[in-house]
Design a protein around this motif. Structure first.
Motif, mmCIF file in Angstrom:
data_model
loop_
_atom_site.group_PDB
_atom_site.id
_atom_site.type_symbol
_atom_site.label_atom_id
_atom_site.label_comp_id
_atom_site.label_asym_id
_atom_site.label_seq_id
_atom_site.Cartn_x
_atom_site.Cartn_y
_atom_site.Cartn_z
ATOM 1 N N ALA A 26 -11.866 -0.895 -7.368
ATOM 2 C CA ALA A 26 -10.936 -0.123 -6.553
ATOM 3 C C ALA A 26 -9.844 -1.051 -6.037
ATOM 4 C CB ALA A 26 -11.675 0.533 -5.379
ATOM 5 N N THR A 27 -8.774 -0.447 -5.550
ATOM 6 C CA THR A 27 -7.676 -1.200 -4.942
ATOM 7 C C THR A 27 -7.336 -0.573 -3.606
ATOM 8 O OG1 THR A 27 -6.773 -1.795 -7.108
ATOM 9 C CG2 THR A 27 -5.293 -1.999 -5.221
ATOM 10 N N LEU A 28 -7.229 -1.410 -2.587
ATOM 11 C CA LEU A 28 -6.882 -0.970 -1.236
ATOM 12 C C LEU A 28 -5.426 -1.331 -0.982
ATOM 13 C CD1 LEU A 28 -7.609 0.073 1.616
ATOM 14 C CD2 LEU A 28 -8.458 -2.230 2.123
ATOM 15 N N PRO A 50 -4.155 -5.199 7.845
ATOM 16 C CA PRO A 50 -3.089 -4.310 7.360
ATOM 17 C C PRO A 50 -1.772 -5.056 7.205
ATOM 18 C CG PRO A 50 -4.291 -3.319 9.198
ATOM 19 C CD PRO A 50 -4.718 -4.757 9.128
ATOM 20 N N VAL A 51 -1.150 -4.914 6.056
ATOM 21 C CA VAL A 51 0.151 -5.515 5.758
ATOM 22 C C VAL A 51 0.933 -4.510 4.911
ATOM 23 C CG1 VAL A 51 1.366 -7.358 4.527
ATOM 24 C CG2 VAL A 51 -0.693 -7.892 5.830
ATOM 25 N N PRO A 52 2.052 -4.022 5.414
ATOM 26 C CA PRO A 52 2.837 -3.083 4.601
ATOM 27 C C PRO A 52 3.182 -3.679 3.244
ATOM 28 C CG PRO A 52 3.678 -3.153 6.855
ATOM 29 C CD PRO A 52 2.667 -4.257 6.734
ATOM 30 N N GLY A 53 2.943 -2.911 2.202
ATOM 31 C CA GLY A 53 3.249 -3.345 0.851
ATOM 32 C C GLY A 53 2.178 -4.201 0.208
ATOM 33 N N GLY A 54 1.138 -4.575 0.954
ATOM 34 C CA GLY A 54 0.067 -5.383 0.406
ATOM 35 C C GLY A 54 -0.893 -4.561 -0.435
ATOM 36 N N ALA A 55 -1.731 -5.243 -1.191
ATOM 37 C CA ALA A 55 -2.777 -4.578 -1.975
ATOM 38 C C ALA A 55 -3.827 -5.608 -2.345
ATOM 39 C CB ALA A 55 -2.206 -3.934 -3.240
ATOM 40 N N VAL A 56 -5.085 -5.208 -2.251
ATOM 41 C CA VAL A 56 -6.181 -6.087 -2.644
ATOM 42 C C VAL A 56 -7.145 -5.314 -3.534
ATOM 43 C CG1 VAL A 56 -6.060 -7.618 -0.635
ATOM 44 C CG2 VAL A 56 -7.478 -5.574 -0.512
ATOM 45 N N ASP A 57 -7.632 -6.014 -4.554
ATOM 46 C CA ASP A 57 -8.666 -5.450 -5.419
ATOM 47 C C ASP A 57 -10.030 -5.639 -4.761
ATOM 48 O OD1 ASP A 57 -6.840 -4.808 -7.435
ATOM 49 O OD2 ASP A 57 -7.066 -6.760 -8.407
ATOM 50 N N GLY A 58 -10.969 -4.811 -5.156
ATOM 51 C CA GLY A 58 -12.327 -4.940 -4.661
ATOM 52 C C GLY A 58 -13.236 -3.933 -5.323
#
Length: 197
Positions: A26-28, A50-58
């Motif tokens: 998944a990606t958050l 939380p960071v606008p425009g960020g994304a992390v896989d998991g």
């Protein structure tokens, strides 16, 4: 009604460290990972903020019956908060939570080190789930690599430490070299088993 799920972005990506399943990549969106040095422990935690425009896989996985007690205990020091913006392959939309260290717990913790045995577990998980490209995204989407890295591979302090294949160790070492991370002998840090996140 379906079981609630957690979104794991660090050690929980390594399926050898827990018995929750089935897991799904998944990606958050709207978050980034970071190493957080706090007064809670002598070693740094991996957290997400939380960071606008960020994304992390998991990974996401169900928590049977919504019984969070064991997972909350594992994630002591973190708040469990609702995770919105999770892209996954499920055919339904269960409630999803993510663990994050509250900013109020930050303090003048100094350069508390990252345990190499902890980082090894995280990167091994990303290699197994997302391959080298995904593990590279882990490094790129994680902040605060300026913290020193305590080499405890010979006597791991991380309670869920795993054996890495030589290629996995080389991958971790090469990425730390690329980032210019300072390595310190764990014996010089004074860390003990209470250091483990």
């Amino acid at each position: 009604m379906s079981d609630p799920h957690f979104f794991g972005y660090g050690s929980l990506v390594n399926r050898r460290t827990h018995g929750y399943g089935p897991t799904h990549p998944a990606t958050l969106s709207g978050w980034r990972r970071e190493w957080r040095a706090t007064l809670l422990r002598p070693a740094a935690f991996l957290t997400a903020r939380p960071v606008p425009g960020g994304a992390v896989d998991g990974l996401i996985a169900p928590v049977p019956g919504g019984d969070w007690a064991a997972l909350d205990l594992r994630e002591t020091g973190y708040d469990r908060v609702p995770a919105t913006g999770v892209a996954h392959g499920l055919d339904h939309a269960p409630p999803i939570a993510v663990y994050s260290i509250p900013p109020a717990d930050d303090g003048p913790a100094g350069a508390r080190p990252i345990l190499l045995s902890y980082l090894d577990v995280v990167v091994q998980g990303f290699l197994q789930v997302f391959g080298e490209a995904g593990a590279d995204r882990f490094f790129a989407s994680t902040d605060n690599w300026a913290l020193p890295v305590a080499d405890d591979r010979k006597a791991p302090l991380y309670p869920r430490a795993q054996s890495l294949a030589p290629a996995e160790r080389r991958f971790v070492d090469s990425r730390l070299d690329d980032l210019g991370c300072a390595r310190v002998d764990v014996a010089r840090t004074g860390l003990g088993h209470d250091a483990a996140p």
